[in-house]
Write an enzyme that holds these catalytic residues in place. Structure first.
Site, PDB file in Angstrom:
ATOM      1  N   LYS A  17     -55.162  11.270  21.348  1.00 52.22           N
ATOM      2  CA  LYS A  17     -54.293  10.464  22.238  1.00 52.22           C
ATOM      3  C   LYS A  17     -52.903  10.336  21.620  1.00 52.22           C
ATOM      4  O   LYS A  17     -52.717  10.504  20.410  1.00 52.22           O
ATOM      5  CB  LYS A  17     -54.883   9.070  22.481  1.00 52.22           C
ATOM      6  N   ASP A 143     -59.658   1.474  19.042  1.00 56.43           N
ATOM      7  CA  ASP A 143     -59.226   2.505  20.000  1.00 56.43           C
ATOM      8  C   ASP A 143     -60.401   3.206  20.679  1.00 56.43           C
ATOM      9  O   ASP A 143     -60.197   3.997  21.606  1.00 56.43           O
ATOM     10  CB  ASP A 143     -58.416   3.602  19.283  1.00 56.43           C
TER      11      ASP A 143
END
Ligand code: C5P
Length: 311
Positions: A17, A143
Protein backbone atom coordinates in the site's frame (compact mmCIF):
# COMPACT_ATOMS: atom_id res chain seq x y z
CA UNK A 1 -5.20 -9.72 -3.32
CA UNK A 2 -5.37 -12.71 -5.67
CA UNK A 3 -6.04 -16.28 -4.57
CA UNK A 4 -5.16 -19.15 -6.93
CA UNK A 5 -5.65 -22.84 -6.26
CA UNK A 6 -2.60 -25.05 -6.84
CA UNK A 7 -2.21 -28.81 -6.24
CA UNK A 8 -4.12 -29.04 -2.98
CA UNK A 9 -3.12 -25.60 -1.77
CA UNK A 10 -3.42 -21.89 -2.38
CA UNK A 11 -1.11 -19.23 -3.78
CA UNK A 12 -1.82 -15.64 -2.76
CA UNK A 13 -0.44 -12.42 -4.17
CA UNK A 14 -0.43 -9.89 -1.31
CA UNK A 15 -0.16 -6.25 -2.46
CA UNK A 16 1.65 -3.35 -0.85
CA UNK A 17 0.00 0.00 0.00
CA UNK A 18 0.85 3.67 -0.25
CA UNK A 19 -0.50 6.43 1.97
CA UNK A 20 -1.83 9.17 -0.33
CA UNK A 21 -2.67 11.24 2.77
CA UNK A 22 -1.60 10.71 6.37
CA UNK A 23 -2.43 12.91 9.29
CA UNK A 24 -1.48 11.94 12.83
CA UNK A 25 -2.88 13.16 16.15
CA UNK A 26 -1.67 13.24 19.72
CA UNK A 27 -0.41 10.05 21.41
CA UNK A 28 -3.28 8.10 23.01
CA UNK A 29 -3.18 6.44 26.41
CA UNK A 30 -2.89 3.01 24.78
CA UNK A 31 0.46 3.96 23.19
CA UNK A 32 -0.94 4.44 19.67
CA UNK A 33 -1.58 7.63 17.71
CA UNK A 34 -4.92 8.41 16.06
CA UNK A 35 -4.51 8.66 12.31
CA UNK A 36 -6.64 9.84 9.43
CA UNK A 37 -5.28 8.43 6.20
CA UNK A 38 -6.03 7.41 2.64
CA UNK A 39 -4.51 4.01 1.86
CA UNK A 40 -4.07 2.85 -1.73
CA UNK A 41 -3.28 -0.78 -2.64
CA UNK A 42 -0.66 -1.09 -5.39
CA UNK A 43 0.60 -3.70 -7.83
CA UNK A 44 3.85 -4.52 -5.96
CA UNK A 45 3.15 -7.88 -4.30
CA UNK A 46 4.61 -10.54 -2.05
CA UNK A 47 3.68 -14.14 -2.90
CA UNK A 48 2.65 -16.72 -0.33
CA UNK A 49 1.99 -20.42 -0.94
CA UNK A 50 -0.04 -22.48 1.54
CA UNK A 51 0.20 -26.27 1.18
CA UNK A 52 -1.43 -28.68 3.67
CA UNK A 53 1.08 -31.32 4.80
CA UNK A 54 0.86 -34.49 6.89
CA UNK A 55 3.38 -33.27 9.49
CA UNK A 56 1.50 -31.34 12.15
CA UNK A 57 2.28 -27.70 12.86
CA UNK A 58 3.15 -24.55 10.93
CA UNK A 59 6.26 -24.54 8.76
CA UNK A 60 7.29 -21.18 7.33
CA UNK A 61 9.96 -21.04 4.63
CA UNK A 62 11.44 -17.85 3.23
CA UNK A 63 14.03 -18.05 0.45
CA UNK A 64 14.52 -21.76 1.10
CA UNK A 65 15.25 -21.25 4.81
CA UNK A 66 12.94 -21.94 7.77
CA UNK A 67 11.79 -18.55 9.08
CA UNK A 68 11.46 -17.76 12.78
CA UNK A 69 8.35 -17.60 14.94
CA UNK A 70 8.73 -13.82 15.20
CA UNK A 71 7.80 -13.49 11.50
CA UNK A 72 4.34 -11.88 11.24
CA UNK A 73 3.19 -14.66 8.86
CA UNK A 74 4.00 -17.29 11.48
CA UNK A 75 2.29 -15.17 14.15
CA UNK A 76 -0.83 -14.83 11.99
CA UNK A 77 -1.04 -18.58 11.40
CA UNK A 78 -0.45 -19.33 15.10
CA UNK A 79 -3.09 -16.79 16.16
CA UNK A 80 -5.68 -18.37 13.85
CA UNK A 81 -4.73 -21.82 15.13
CA UNK A 82 -5.41 -20.69 18.71
CA UNK A 83 -8.70 -19.18 17.56
CA UNK A 84 -9.91 -22.56 16.27
CA UNK A 85 -9.00 -24.38 19.48
CA UNK A 86 -5.31 -25.06 18.95
CA UNK A 87 -5.48 -27.50 16.02
CA UNK A 88 -5.71 -27.14 12.27
CA UNK A 89 -7.12 -30.07 10.21
CA UNK A 90 -3.51 -30.82 9.12
CA UNK A 91 -0.09 -29.24 9.15
CA UNK A 92 0.69 -26.46 6.72
CA UNK A 93 3.82 -25.44 4.83
CA UNK A 94 3.89 -21.74 4.02
CA UNK A 95 6.41 -20.42 1.50
CA UNK A 96 6.92 -16.67 1.50
CA UNK A 97 8.50 -14.86 -1.47
CA UNK A 98 9.14 -11.25 -0.50
CA UNK A 99 9.20 -8.47 -3.08
CA UNK A 100 7.88 -5.70 -0.82
CA UNK A 101 10.78 -4.24 1.16
CA UNK A 102 10.46 -4.38 4.96
CA UNK A 103 10.45 -1.24 7.13
CA UNK A 104 9.53 0.72 4.02
CA UNK A 105 6.10 2.15 4.87
CA UNK A 106 4.50 -0.15 2.27
CA UNK A 107 2.60 -2.43 4.65
CA UNK A 108 4.25 -5.61 3.34
CA UNK A 109 4.17 -7.47 6.66
CA UNK A 110 0.58 -6.39 7.31
CA UNK A 111 -0.50 -7.57 3.86
CA UNK A 112 1.24 -10.92 4.38
CA UNK A 113 -0.51 -11.29 7.75
CA UNK A 114 -3.95 -10.57 6.24
CA UNK A 115 -3.21 -12.96 3.35
CA UNK A 116 -2.30 -15.70 5.85
CA UNK A 117 -5.50 -15.32 7.88
CA UNK A 118 -7.70 -15.26 4.78
CA UNK A 119 -5.89 -18.10 2.97
CA UNK A 120 -5.84 -20.55 5.89
CA UNK A 121 -9.52 -19.87 6.59
CA UNK A 122 -10.29 -20.53 2.91
CA UNK A 123 -8.06 -23.61 2.67
CA UNK A 124 -9.88 -25.51 5.40
CA UNK A 125 -13.23 -23.66 5.45
CA UNK A 126 -12.58 -22.65 9.07
CA UNK A 127 -15.58 -21.28 10.93
CA UNK A 128 -14.26 -17.83 11.72
CA UNK A 129 -16.44 -14.90 10.63
CA UNK A 130 -14.88 -12.16 8.46
CA UNK A 131 -15.47 -9.72 11.36
CA UNK A 132 -13.60 -11.96 13.80
CA UNK A 133 -10.81 -12.48 11.24
CA UNK A 134 -10.46 -8.70 11.10
CA UNK A 135 -10.22 -8.51 14.90
CA UNK A 136 -7.41 -11.06 14.79
CA UNK A 137 -5.79 -8.87 12.14
CA UNK A 138 -5.83 -5.83 14.46
CA UNK A 139 -3.98 -7.89 17.09
CA UNK A 140 -1.19 -8.39 14.55
CA UNK A 141 -0.87 -4.77 13.42
CA UNK A 142 -2.79 -1.53 12.92
CA UNK A 143 -2.61 -1.73 9.10
CA UNK A 144 -3.75 -5.36 8.75
CA UNK A 145 -7.54 -4.69 8.47
CA UNK A 146 -7.01 -2.51 5.38
CA UNK A 147 -5.67 -5.57 3.56
CA UNK A 148 -8.95 -7.45 4.01
CA UNK A 149 -10.50 -5.20 1.37
CA UNK A 150 -7.67 -3.16 -0.21
CA UNK A 151 -8.39 -0.75 -3.05
CA UNK A 152 -8.61 2.83 -1.82
CA UNK A 153 -9.79 3.34 1.75
CA UNK A 154 -9.88 5.91 4.51
CA UNK A 155 -8.22 4.44 7.61
CA UNK A 156 -8.88 5.96 11.02
CA UNK A 157 -8.51 5.03 14.68
CA UNK A 158 -5.00 3.64 14.91
CA UNK A 159 -5.47 2.55 11.30
CA UNK A 160 -7.92 -0.30 11.84
CA UNK A 161 -11.20 1.53 11.08
CA UNK A 162 -11.52 1.33 7.32
CA UNK A 163 -14.02 2.97 4.97
CA UNK A 164 -13.80 2.08 1.25
CA UNK A 165 -13.29 5.08 -1.03
CA UNK A 166 -13.04 3.23 -4.35
CA UNK A 167 -16.11 4.98 -5.79
CA UNK A 168 -14.71 8.40 -5.02
CA UNK A 169 -11.33 7.66 -6.58
CA UNK A 170 -12.61 5.62 -9.56
CA UNK A 171 -12.99 8.61 -11.92
CA UNK A 172 -9.24 9.25 -11.59
CA UNK A 173 -8.63 5.85 -13.26
CA UNK A 174 -5.50 3.80 -12.65
CA UNK A 175 -2.83 5.77 -10.82
CA UNK A 176 0.79 5.33 -11.92
CA UNK A 177 3.58 5.62 -9.39
CA UNK A 178 7.34 5.47 -9.19
CA UNK A 179 8.54 3.98 -5.89
CA UNK A 180 11.92 4.90 -4.49
CA UNK A 181 12.86 2.45 -1.73
CA UNK A 182 16.16 3.22 0.01
CA UNK A 183 18.14 0.40 1.61
CA UNK A 184 17.15 1.50 5.12
CA UNK A 185 14.52 -0.11 7.32
CA UNK A 186 12.60 2.46 9.31
CA UNK A 187 11.08 1.54 12.66
CA UNK A 188 7.50 2.85 12.76
CA UNK A 189 7.69 3.10 16.54
CA UNK A 190 10.86 5.25 16.37
CA UNK A 191 9.30 7.69 13.88
CA UNK A 192 6.20 8.04 16.06
CA UNK A 193 8.42 8.62 19.12
CA UNK A 194 10.35 11.35 17.27
CA UNK A 195 7.00 12.83 16.23
CA UNK A 196 6.02 13.06 19.93
CA UNK A 197 9.21 15.00 20.63
CA UNK A 198 8.71 17.37 17.70
CA UNK A 199 8.40 20.96 18.76
CA UNK A 200 6.42 23.14 18.34
CA UNK A 201 3.48 20.74 18.49
CA UNK A 202 1.78 21.01 15.11
CA UNK A 203 -0.23 17.88 15.65
CA UNK A 204 -2.69 18.56 18.46
CA UNK A 205 -5.65 18.73 16.09
CA UNK A 206 -6.16 15.82 13.75
CA UNK A 207 -7.39 16.74 10.27
CA UNK A 208 -8.07 20.45 10.57
CA UNK A 209 -10.77 21.95 8.30
CA UNK A 210 -8.52 21.78 5.25
CA UNK A 211 -7.83 18.09 5.90
CA UNK A 212 -9.27 14.86 4.65
CA UNK A 213 -12.93 15.90 4.80
CA UNK A 214 -12.46 18.54 2.16
CA UNK A 215 -10.58 16.04 -0.04
CA UNK A 216 -13.51 13.69 0.25
CA UNK A 217 -15.92 16.40 -0.83
CA UNK A 218 -13.90 17.04 -3.97
CA UNK A 219 -12.40 14.57 -6.43
CA UNK A 220 -9.01 12.94 -6.34
CA UNK A 221 -7.82 15.36 -9.02
CA UNK A 222 -9.17 18.46 -7.22
CA UNK A 223 -7.69 17.31 -3.93
CA UNK A 224 -4.44 16.74 -5.68
CA UNK A 225 -4.34 20.13 -7.41
CA UNK A 226 -5.37 22.00 -4.27
CA UNK A 227 -2.41 20.42 -2.47
CA UNK A 228 -4.70 18.77 0.08
CA UNK A 229 -3.87 15.28 -1.10
CA UNK A 230 -0.30 13.95 -0.95
CA UNK A 231 0.27 15.11 2.61
CA UNK A 232 2.16 13.13 5.26
CA UNK A 233 2.47 14.48 8.80
CA UNK A 234 5.42 12.12 9.49
CA UNK A 235 7.53 13.12 6.49
CA UNK A 236 9.52 15.96 8.10
CA UNK A 237 10.13 13.90 11.25
CA UNK A 238 11.43 10.92 9.23
CA UNK A 239 13.62 13.15 7.02
CA UNK A 240 15.13 14.69 10.18
CA UNK A 241 15.92 11.20 11.48
CA UNK A 242 17.42 9.83 8.25
CA UNK A 243 19.50 12.12 6.02
CA UNK A 244 19.06 9.67 3.13
CA UNK A 245 15.30 10.28 3.12
CA UNK A 246 15.84 14.04 2.88
CA UNK A 247 18.22 13.38 -0.02
CA UNK A 248 15.64 11.27 -1.85
CA UNK A 249 12.95 13.86 -1.26
CA UNK A 250 15.25 16.45 -2.88
CA UNK A 251 15.80 14.17 -5.89
CA UNK A 252 12.07 13.65 -6.42
CA UNK A 253 11.41 17.40 -6.10
CA UNK A 254 13.84 18.00 -8.98
CA UNK A 255 12.27 15.43 -11.34
CA UNK A 256 8.97 17.09 -12.22
CA UNK A 257 6.51 14.52 -10.84
CA UNK A 258 2.81 15.46 -10.66
CA UNK A 259 3.39 15.17 -6.92
CA UNK A 260 5.45 13.09 -4.53
CA UNK A 261 5.27 11.94 -0.92
CA UNK A 262 6.72 9.61 1.69
CA UNK A 263 4.55 6.57 2.42
CA UNK A 264 3.60 5.77 6.04
CA UNK A 265 6.50 6.25 8.43
CA UNK A 266 8.99 5.75 5.57
CA UNK A 267 11.37 4.78 4.10
CA UNK A 268 9.67 4.69 0.66
CA UNK A 269 8.96 7.84 -1.30
CA UNK A 270 6.65 7.73 -4.30
CA UNK A 271 6.08 10.04 -7.24
CA UNK A 272 2.80 10.29 -9.15
CA UNK A 273 2.94 10.17 -12.98
CA UNK A 274 0.35 10.75 -15.71
CA UNK A 275 0.74 7.31 -17.30
CA UNK A 276 2.82 4.12 -17.41
CA UNK A 277 5.28 5.50 -20.01
CA UNK A 278 5.97 8.61 -17.94
CA UNK A 279 6.56 6.40 -14.89
CA UNK A 280 9.06 4.19 -16.82
CA UNK A 281 10.97 7.27 -18.04
CA UNK A 282 11.13 8.61 -14.48
CA UNK A 283 12.58 5.28 -13.29
CA UNK A 284 15.32 5.56 -15.95
CA UNK A 285 16.06 9.17 -14.89
CA UNK A 286 16.27 8.34 -11.20
CA UNK A 287 18.25 5.08 -11.34
CA UNK A 288 21.67 6.73 -11.75
CA UNK A 289 20.99 9.38 -9.11
CA UNK A 290 19.64 7.57 -6.05
CA UNK A 291 21.86 6.44 -3.14
CA UNK A 292 23.54 3.02 -3.47
CA UNK A 293 21.21 0.08 -2.80
CA UNK A 294 18.02 2.10 -3.45
CA UNK A 295 15.34 0.30 -5.48
CA UNK A 296 13.45 2.36 -8.06
CA UNK A 297 10.38 0.73 -9.62
CA UNK A 298 6.99 1.45 -11.12
CA UNK A 299 3.68 0.43 -9.54
CA UNK A 300 -0.02 0.98 -10.30
CA UNK A 301 -3.07 1.36 -8.10
CA UNK A 302 -5.14 -1.85 -7.81
CA UNK A 303 -8.88 -2.11 -7.08
CA UNK A 304 -10.39 -3.58 -3.90
CA UNK A 305 -10.81 -7.34 -3.37
CA UNK A 306 -13.31 -7.73 -0.51
CA UNK A 307 -15.45 -9.90 -2.84
CA UNK A 308 -12.60 -12.46 -2.98
CA UNK A 309 -12.63 -13.06 0.76
CA UNK A 310 -15.79 -15.16 0.72
CA UNK A 311 -18.57 -15.42 3.31
O1 C5P B 1 0.32 -1.52 14.93
P1 C5P B 1 1.73 -1.76 14.63
O2 C5P B 1 2.29 -2.97 15.33
O3 C5P B 1 2.05 -1.79 13.18
O4 C5P B 1 2.53 -0.52 15.22
C1 C5P B 1 3.92 -0.51 15.49
C2 C5P B 1 4.22 0.64 16.42
O5 C5P B 1 4.00 1.88 15.76
C3 C5P B 1 3.33 0.70 17.65
O6 C5P B 1 3.85 -0.06 18.70
C4 C5P B 1 3.33 2.16 17.99
O7 C5P B 1 4.49 2.50 18.70
C5 C5P B 1 3.41 2.83 16.63
N1 C5P B 1 2.09 3.23 16.11
C6 C5P B 1 1.48 4.35 16.64
N2 C5P B 1 0.24 4.73 16.17
C7 C5P B 1 -0.35 4.06 15.17
C8 C5P B 1 0.26 2.91 14.62
C9 C5P B 1 1.47 2.52 15.12
O8 C5P B 1 2.02 4.99 17.53
N3 C5P B 1 -1.55 4.47 14.72
Amino acid sequence: MEFNQVAGGLVVRAPAKLNLFLDVGKLREDGYHPIDSIFQAISLCDELEFIPVATEGIQLIEEGIAAGRENIVYKAAALLQREVGGRFPSGVRITLKKSIPAGAGLGGGSSDAAATLIALRKLWGLEVSPGRLCELGVELGSDVPFFFSGGTARCQGRGEITTPLDDLFEPAGTLHFVLVCPAIEVSTRKVFEAFDQSDPNPYMALTPPTGIDSILQSSFIEGFYSGELLFNRLETVACDLFAELAEIKGLLAAEGFRGFLMSGSGSTFFGLCDNADAASSMVDCLKGKVPLGTRVLTAMSVPGWSANIGP
